[in-house]
Design an enzyme around this catalytic site. Structure first.
Site, mmCIF file in Angstrom:
data_model
loop_
_atom_site.group_PDB
_atom_site.id
_atom_site.type_symbol
_atom_site.label_atom_id
_atom_site.label_comp_id
_atom_site.label_asym_id
_atom_site.label_seq_id
_atom_site.Cartn_x
_atom_site.Cartn_y
_atom_site.Cartn_z
ATOM 1 N N HIS A 1 42.490 69.338 21.009
ATOM 2 C CA HIS A 1 41.879 70.654 20.809
ATOM 3 C C HIS A 1 42.369 71.215 19.483
ATOM 4 O O HIS A 1 43.560 71.471 19.307
ATOM 5 C CB HIS A 1 42.285 71.604 21.950
ATOM 6 C CG HIS A 1 41.852 73.033 21.727
ATOM 7 N ND1 HIS A 1 42.660 74.110 22.017
ATOM 8 C CD2 HIS A 1 40.697 73.547 21.238
ATOM 9 C CE1 HIS A 1 42.017 75.231 21.730
ATOM 10 N NE2 HIS A 1 40.826 74.915 21.245
ATOM 11 N N HIS B 1 35.385 78.351 27.909
ATOM 12 C CA HIS B 1 35.950 77.275 27.078
ATOM 13 C C HIS B 1 37.375 76.937 27.489
ATOM 14 O O HIS B 1 38.028 76.110 26.846
ATOM 15 C CB HIS B 1 35.878 77.634 25.601
ATOM 16 C CG HIS B 1 37.001 78.506 25.085
ATOM 17 N ND1 HIS B 1 37.422 79.650 25.721
ATOM 18 C CD2 HIS B 1 37.787 78.380 23.979
ATOM 19 C CE1 HIS B 1 38.407 80.202 25.026
ATOM 20 N NE2 HIS B 1 38.652 79.450 23.975
ATOM 21 N N GLY B 2 37.880 77.554 28.548
ATOM 22 C CA GLY B 2 39.225 77.278 29.025
ATOM 23 C C GLY B 2 39.586 78.233 30.132
ATOM 24 O O GLY B 2 38.713 78.915 30.692
#
Length: 481
Positions: free
Chosen positions: A256, A394-395
């Site tokens: 990431h 996204h997380g």
């Protein structure tokens, strides 16, 4: 009964902007709510912050609402926000802080806005909130994309026995160490070769020409903050025809990171231009946009796409290096990015979709949604929900700011959590401790309409930058140190 007092710090914590509204709100609380319960007053203030138009005629809250409502700009070139904004869809609202809710509703009131959505991992940011999705008409917002342009997830799945991560921890740890660099200013002494550095765009503007040399030296590096490279266990419980991996457990390499100094410089340069061209109310100035028919808008669009491709190249270099050392070719690579803007069709018309910390989730589009350094992440397949503007979280999303995490979390608590999860940490600060994040399972349960889970990723060997990696490392002789 003791007299209630609300501090400026408490108002800022729930999302009140740095503007004259804070002393007004403190005065209103003291005048009308001094004997009320604090939690009830806080909830009321959150409602006023999120929907000030609903309270502009309220006898007690009117003065706060009027300070929060967008004002006409006296300057002849000024632009006022619309009183009633574009439609906003919010997923998992009870887990989202008021500041992020306020930001997405403000963004929806831009004259260019068509539709907005907020993902369940959302939290306060600059311009758009993190987890914010905004569709606009023929315009791009540099801070709606974000500073780390093209930041992305990349997963390589290797047909290897996950037990090797335990028996050969030092080997896998060494490969991560040697494959990339961490730190905000990290540069390689010898530049990597990749075709992205030969792109003509690097010679098309003075800004991009000035950034070319440093970008080359940072190619393949990973930065700081929440960026990571980690090995873990990929588990597929049922084969999915889009993912195409048989049921079983495999070794996964997950990274990431984004576009490093290249993206940050592009974002800051064009945000400044946008703010100069579009005089918005002060609270909304970071939402200033560039029209895609004007030269600056076309330049930014070109630079943004270059930075996105550069970010992808950084991941591919890391994965290529490690795959070579493993002596294996990945059986599957899954990659997706956020902090970007796309031209897409929504409700029959072309729009510019900004996803700032949000995963593309069009029909059957694959992506990765990570948890934390100790919590599972998930391989997902988009369901293409229009109300979410074809997006997902996204997380896990932060529940504590970096400074709050460093103040509240101890090194021992972090090490204990990692030991319990069986995670070897090669570097990572208290600001990225698992406790600083929301529960990933809560986030996933709030977006079952947006994505289907087709696999999981359990972290085992994690490398981040961190504020003190030597103190935070799991004490394991196989770390390779």
């Amino acid at each position: 009964m003791s007299r209630l007092k609300i501090t400026a710090k408490e108002l800022r914590a729930i999302g009140f902007p740095e503007s004259p509204v804070i002393p007004v709100a403190m005065s209103v609380v003291d005048k009308f709510y001094r004997f009320s319960k604090k939690d009830e007053v806080i909830e009321l203030l959150k409602k006023v912050l999120t929907q000030p138009a609903d309270y502009k005629n309220d006898p007690m809250l009117e003065s706060i609402a009027l300070k929060l409502l967008p004002k006409e700009v006296a300057n002849a070139t000024g632009i006022a926000l619309k009183e009633s904004g574009a439609a906003v869809s919010i997923f998992g609202p009870k887990h989202i802080e008021a500041g992020a809710l306020h930001q997405i509703h403000m963004a929806a009131k831009l004259p260019i806005s068509v539709k907005a959505a907020l993902m369940p991992d959302a939290h306060h940011g600059y311009g758009l909130p993190i987890g914010g999705v905004l569709a606009t008409k023929n315009a791009v917002i540099p801070y709606g994309v974000g500073v780390d342009i093209g930041c992305r997830m990349c997963l390589s799945v290797f047909d290897m026995d996950p037990d090797l991560l335990k028996s050969k921890t030092s080997f896998f740890a060494r490969e991560i160490h040697e494959a990339t660099l961490f730190g905000s200013g990290a540069q390689f002494k010898t530049a990597e070769e990749h075709e992205v550095m030969d792109r003509n765009e690097f010679h098309s503007t003075p800004l991009l020409r000035s950034l070319h040399g440093k970008a080359w030296k940072q190619l393949g590096s990973s930065g700081s903050g929440n960026h990571f490279v980690e090995f873990g266990v990929v588990e597929i419980q049922e084969k999915d025809e889009i993912l195409g991996i048989e049921t079983g457990k495999y070794i996964g390499l997950l990274s990431h990171s984004g576009s490093r100094g290249l993206g940050a410089n592009i974002a800051n340069y064009y945000t400044k231009l946008a703010i100069e061209k579009r005089k918005l109310p002060n609270d909304a100035k970071n939402l200033a946009w560039l029209d895609l028919q004007e030269a600056e808008g076309q330049e930014y669009w070109m630079a943004m796409n270059l930075a996105g491709d550069y970010a992808s190249a950084c991941h591919h270099i890391i994965h290529r290096k490690i795959a070579r050392q493993l002596g294996r070719t990945p059986m599957k690579m899954v990659e997706n990015h956020h902090n970007f803007a796309w031209k897409e069709i929504l409700d029959g018309e072309e729009v510019i979709v900004h996803r700032k910390g949000a995963t593309p989730a069009g029909k059957n589009v694959l992506g990765i949604i990570p948890g934390s350094m100790s919590a599972n992440g998930f391989i997902v397949k988009g369901r293409g929900m229009a109300d979410a503007i074809h997006s997902a979280a996204h997380g896990a999303g932060r529940k504590m700011s970096r400074s709050a995490a460093i103040s509240a979390i101890t090194h021992k608590a972090m090490r204990d959590a990692l030991d319990k999860a069986g995670v070897t940490l090669l570097g990572g600060g208290l600001d990225e401790a698992p406790f600083a994040y929301k529960d990933i399972h809560t986030v996933m349960s709030a977006q079952t309409e947006l994505v289907d889970i087709v696999g999981s990723f359990t972290p085992k060997i994690v490398k981040m930058c961190g504020d003190g990696p030597k103190q935070l490392r799991k004490r394991n002789p196989s770390d390779g140190e």
